[in-house]
Write a protein that holds these residues in place. Structure first.
Motif, mmCIF file in Angstrom:
data_model
loop_
_atom_site.group_PDB
_atom_site.id
_atom_site.type_symbol
_atom_site.label_atom_id
_atom_site.label_comp_id
_atom_site.label_asym_id
_atom_site.label_seq_id
_atom_site.Cartn_x
_atom_site.Cartn_y
_atom_site.Cartn_z
ATOM 1 N N ILE A 1 -2.214 9.343 -14.301
ATOM 2 C CA ILE A 1 -2.531 10.782 -14.216
ATOM 3 C C ILE A 1 -1.789 11.432 -13.040
ATOM 4 C CG2 ILE A 1 -4.752 10.634 -15.418
ATOM 5 C CD1 ILE A 1 -6.067 10.869 -12.570
ATOM 6 N N GLY A 2 -0.862 10.702 -12.452
ATOM 7 C CA GLY A 2 0.043 11.297 -11.458
ATOM 8 C C GLY A 2 -0.513 11.441 -10.057
ATOM 9 N N VAL A 3 -1.549 10.642 -9.679
ATOM 10 C CA VAL A 3 -2.122 10.840 -8.341
ATOM 11 C C VAL A 3 -2.029 9.595 -7.448
ATOM 12 C CG1 VAL A 3 -3.701 12.631 -9.167
ATOM 13 C CG2 VAL A 3 -4.488 10.254 -9.055
ATOM 14 N N ARG A 4 -1.279 8.582 -7.898
ATOM 15 C CA ARG A 4 -1.191 7.351 -7.099
ATOM 16 C C ARG A 4 -0.677 7.641 -5.691
ATOM 17 N NH1 ARG A 4 2.801 3.556 -5.907
ATOM 18 N NH2 ARG A 4 2.079 1.388 -5.887
ATOM 19 N N GLN A 5 0.449 8.345 -5.601
ATOM 20 C CA GLN A 5 1.072 8.557 -4.298
ATOM 21 C C GLN A 5 0.196 9.433 -3.406
ATOM 22 O OE1 GLN A 5 3.760 6.751 -3.396
ATOM 23 N NE2 GLN A 5 3.252 7.500 -1.339
ATOM 24 N N ALA A 6 -0.475 10.428 -4.004
ATOM 25 C CA ALA A 6 -1.358 11.289 -3.204
ATOM 26 C C ALA A 6 -2.474 10.451 -2.572
ATOM 27 C CB ALA A 6 -1.950 12.391 -4.077
ATOM 28 N N CYS A 7 -2.964 9.457 -3.315
ATOM 29 C CA CYS A 7 -4.023 8.589 -2.755
ATOM 30 C C CYS A 7 -3.464 7.744 -1.610
ATOM 31 C CB CYS A 7 -4.598 7.679 -3.851
ATOM 32 S SG CYS A 7 -5.595 8.566 -5.051
ATOM 33 N N ILE A 8 -2.281 7.190 -1.808
ATOM 34 C CA ILE A 8 -1.693 6.352 -0.744
ATOM 35 C C ILE A 8 -1.424 7.212 0.496
ATOM 36 C CG2 ILE A 8 0.334 4.955 -0.115
ATOM 37 C CD1 ILE A 8 0.407 4.081 -3.115
ATOM 38 N N ASP A 9 -0.927 8.429 0.273
ATOM 39 C CA ASP A 9 -0.644 9.313 1.416
ATOM 40 C C ASP A 9 -1.932 9.662 2.185
ATOM 41 O OD1 ASP A 9 1.978 9.281 0.671
ATOM 42 O OD2 ASP A 9 1.965 11.278 -0.272
ATOM 43 N N ALA A 10 -3.041 9.788 1.442
ATOM 44 C CA ALA A 10 -4.303 10.185 2.095
ATOM 45 C C ALA A 10 -5.078 8.987 2.615
ATOM 46 C CB ALA A 10 -5.175 10.952 1.104
ATOM 47 N N GLY A 11 -4.655 7.764 2.239
ATOM 48 C CA GLY A 11 -5.451 6.581 2.546
ATOM 49 C C GLY A 11 -4.804 5.654 3.555
ATOM 50 N N PHE A 12 -5.172 4.373 3.474
ATOM 51 C CA PHE A 12 -4.681 3.371 4.415
ATOM 52 C C PHE A 12 -4.289 2.134 3.607
ATOM 53 C CE2 PHE A 12 -4.618 0.240 7.704
ATOM 54 C CZ PHE A 12 -4.337 0.936 8.880
ATOM 55 N N PRO A 13 -2.974 1.990 3.279
ATOM 56 C CA PRO A 13 -2.551 0.844 2.472
ATOM 57 C C PRO A 13 -2.440 -0.431 3.302
ATOM 58 C CG PRO A 13 -0.738 2.424 2.788
ATOM 59 C CD PRO A 13 -1.898 2.942 3.559
ATOM 60 N N PHE A 14 -2.733 -1.568 2.679
ATOM 61 C CA PHE A 14 -2.595 -2.866 3.364
ATOM 62 C C PHE A 14 -2.507 -3.964 2.304
ATOM 63 C CE2 PHE A 14 -6.989 -1.795 2.805
ATOM 64 C CZ PHE A 14 -7.595 -2.967 2.393
ATOM 65 N N GLU A 15 -2.204 -5.190 2.769
ATOM 66 C CA GLU A 15 -2.014 -6.290 1.816
ATOM 67 C C GLU A 15 -3.217 -7.248 1.811
ATOM 68 O OE1 GLU A 15 0.386 -6.421 -0.530
ATOM 69 O OE2 GLU A 15 0.680 -4.383 0.181
ATOM 70 N N GLU A 16 -3.232 -8.245 2.719
ATOM 71 C CA GLU A 16 -4.282 -9.260 2.588
ATOM 72 C C GLU A 16 -5.652 -8.771 3.089
ATOM 73 O OE1 GLU A 16 -2.102 -10.718 6.380
ATOM 74 O OE2 GLU A 16 -1.673 -9.465 4.654
ATOM 75 N N LEU A 17 -6.709 -9.512 2.710
ATOM 76 C CA LEU A 17 -8.058 -9.308 3.245
ATOM 77 C C LEU A 17 -8.269 -10.348 4.336
ATOM 78 C CD1 LEU A 17 -10.084 -9.104 -0.113
ATOM 79 C CD2 LEU A 17 -8.907 -7.247 1.090
ATOM 80 N N LEU A 18 -8.960 -9.992 5.406
ATOM 81 C CA LEU A 18 -9.163 -10.928 6.509
ATOM 82 C C LEU A 18 -10.619 -11.367 6.582
ATOM 83 C CD1 LEU A 18 -7.090 -9.148 9.321
ATOM 84 C CD2 LEU A 18 -6.306 -10.753 7.558
ATOM 85 N N LEU A 19 -10.804 -12.654 6.952
ATOM 86 C CA LEU A 19 -12.155 -13.156 7.213
ATOM 87 C C LEU A 19 -12.278 -13.410 8.705
ATOM 88 C CD1 LEU A 19 -12.544 -15.797 4.318
ATOM 89 C CD2 LEU A 19 -13.140 -13.369 4.320
ATOM 90 N N TRP A 20 -13.304 -12.851 9.328
ATOM 91 C CA TRP A 20 -13.552 -13.050 10.753
ATOM 92 C C TRP A 20 -14.859 -13.824 10.927
ATOM 93 C CZ3 TRP A 20 -12.714 -7.781 13.822
ATOM 94 C CH2 TRP A 20 -11.346 -7.444 13.795
ATOM 95 N N SER A 21 -14.964 -14.509 12.064
ATOM 96 C CA SER A 21 -16.239 -15.130 12.435
ATOM 97 C C SER A 21 -17.180 -14.014 12.929
ATOM 98 C CB SER A 21 -16.002 -16.128 13.571
ATOM 99 O OG SER A 21 -15.694 -15.403 14.754
#
Ligand SMILES: Cc1cc2nc3c(=O)[nH]c(=O)nc-3n(C[C@H](O)[C@H](O)[C@H](O)COP(=O)(O)OP(=O)(O)OC[C@H]3O[C@@H](n4cnc5c(N)ncnc54)[C@H](O)[C@@H]3O)c2cc1C
Length: 391
Positions: free
Chosen positions: A59-79
């Motif tokens: 629906i043409g809003v992928r880039q708008a979401c990335i621009d408004a958000g915080f992109p990242f790759e892996e998930l981290l596990l902390w103690s």
């Protein structure tokens, strides 16, 4: 669009607005009725995994979401002491990078609403369906005024009656449209756990979703922009208790006493209850076709699960774009709805079942044989499966 010319959507959340945009962009006349309005949408944030970013691209809003958000790759596990103990790499799959994009919910809703309105959808807030009457040629809908959970809908005396080819309930876990279709056969089941969410400034060290488990309490840190993040704290709340808002900040701090390091510092900064929200975690899965005749349900109305895979809203968006495509591809409405349901049901059920199994495992609850089988794949396996399948 062959199968429908006009559609009414009840619910202007993530799923309803995506469907409104996807249908209106195909030339369908779309009305949305939303009881509360986008300002009142759970005002925190959520994660958009890569599969939902691909669906949003339709629906043409992928880039708008990335621009408004915080992109990242892996998930981290902390103690519980805030030291990193593992990283879950993103799965390779069909959907590319970024693998994740966390975003504020009001911004997400705003982007979807703008896309729907730009395409011509009409969105009416403070409104709900009062009555549906279906015949062979369409659904006659009478609307009512409704502005919130604590007041009853007010009938407008038949002043607003319209006919549609299809009505879709994207009206969340307490869906009235689901009740219209199935009575009380499906009701949300409390899990015995709840989530507390606290919006706060983002420290420089929070650059990924971070999960930290201490006993049966889980803290999840989610960066939603360069400046903001939120903590989601999943805690046991047996008996589904109600708490006074004035106590929210203290109750969150009490549940986080065993965390230290950065998470402990963030906890100590939670003093203002206006930034804290509380929601019991519920589950619900409609395990039969999500439609009858000219009325359908989708998103949380049909399948709700704890947020342990961060895929609930993603499933709602996928439901929406697949439904729009199916209505486009088929000339007969029953064929379109049937094809849509068959395409969606197993993927949505997998997310619901796996999320519930993860909640039970993390909290030391009793596991069913089906849970044990699903848990063999763990979070990485579940993510890999979702990334490898087309929605
Ligand atoms: C703590 C938590 C964290 C989550 N994190 C994530 C995440 O990171 N990623 C993810 O993908 N998912 C996440 N989810 C799941 C996600 O929030 C839901 O799956 C998603 O919001 C469902 O979208 P929906 O459009 O189906 O329903 P909703 O977002 O619930 O929208 C329903 C809309 O319908 C309106 N409505 C309800 N009843 C009526 C009525 N009778 N008449 C008119 N309007 C009505 C409501 O006001 C609302 O606007 C999370 C959920 C929780 C609880």
């Amino acid at each position: 669009m062959p199968a429908v010319d006009s559609v009414l959507i009840q619910g202007g959340g993530v799923g309803g607005l995506t469907l409104a945009a996807a249908l209106a962009q195909r030339g369908v006349q779309v009305d949305v009725v939303e009881a509360v309005g986008s300002d009142a949408v759970l005002g925190v944030g959520l994660n958009q995994p890569s599969n939902v970013l691909a669906a949003l691209d339709e629906i043409g809003v992928r880039q708008a979401c990335i621009d408004a958000g915080f992109p990242f790759e892996e998930l981290l596990l902390w103690s519980p002491a805030s030291e990193q103990v593992a990283a879950i790499p993103p799965p390779a799959g069909l959907y590319g990078t970024p693998s994740n994009n966390a975003i504020s919910r009001p911004l997400y809703n705003g982007i979807l609403r703008e896309a729907a309105e730009r395409a011509g959808a009409r969105i009416r807030t403070g409104a709900t369906v009062w009555e549906l009457t279906e015949d062979d040629a369409g659904v006659e809908v009478e609307l009512a005024t409704w502005t919130g959970k604590r007041t009853a809908p007010r009938r407008d005396g038949g002043a607003d009656r319209r006919r549609y080819d299809l009505v879709v309930g994207f009206d969340g876990v307490r869906s009235r449209i689901r009740e219209h279709l199935f009575g009380d056969r499906y009701v949300p089941v409390p899990t015995g756990f709840a989530v507390w969410r606290v919006v706060m400034p983002r420290p420089a060290d929070v650059t990924h979703i971070v999960m930290a488990l201490s006993g049966d309490v889980k803290a999840v840190l989610t960066p939603t922009s360069r400046t903001e993040m939120y903590i989601a704290l999943v805690s046991p709340e047996p008996g589904n208790p109600r708490y006074e808002r004035a106590d929210f900040a203290r109750l969150v701090r009490e549940r986080m006493t065993s965390f230290s390091g950065l998470i402990g510092q963030l906890r100590d900064g939670i003093t203002d209850e206006q930034y804290v929200s509380y929601a019991p975690l519920e589950s619900l899965m409609v395990r039969e076709p999500w439609f009858r005749g000219r009325v359908a349900i989708a998103g949380d109305a049909a399948h709700t699960s704890p947020p342990h895979l961060a895929q609930g809203a993603a499933m709602a968006v996928e439901d929406a774009v697949v439904l729009a495509a199916s209505l486009d591809e088929h000339t007969s409405l029953p064929d379109a709805l049937d094809a849509w349901y068959l395409r969606r049901r197993d993927r949505a059920a997998f997310v619901a079942d796996m999320s519930l199994a993860l909640l039970r495992q993390e909290t030391g609850s009793e596991l069913t044989p089906a849970d044990l089988e699903l848990l063999q794949m763990g979070i990485p396996g579940a993510q890999a499966r979702l990334a490898a399948q087309s929605y």
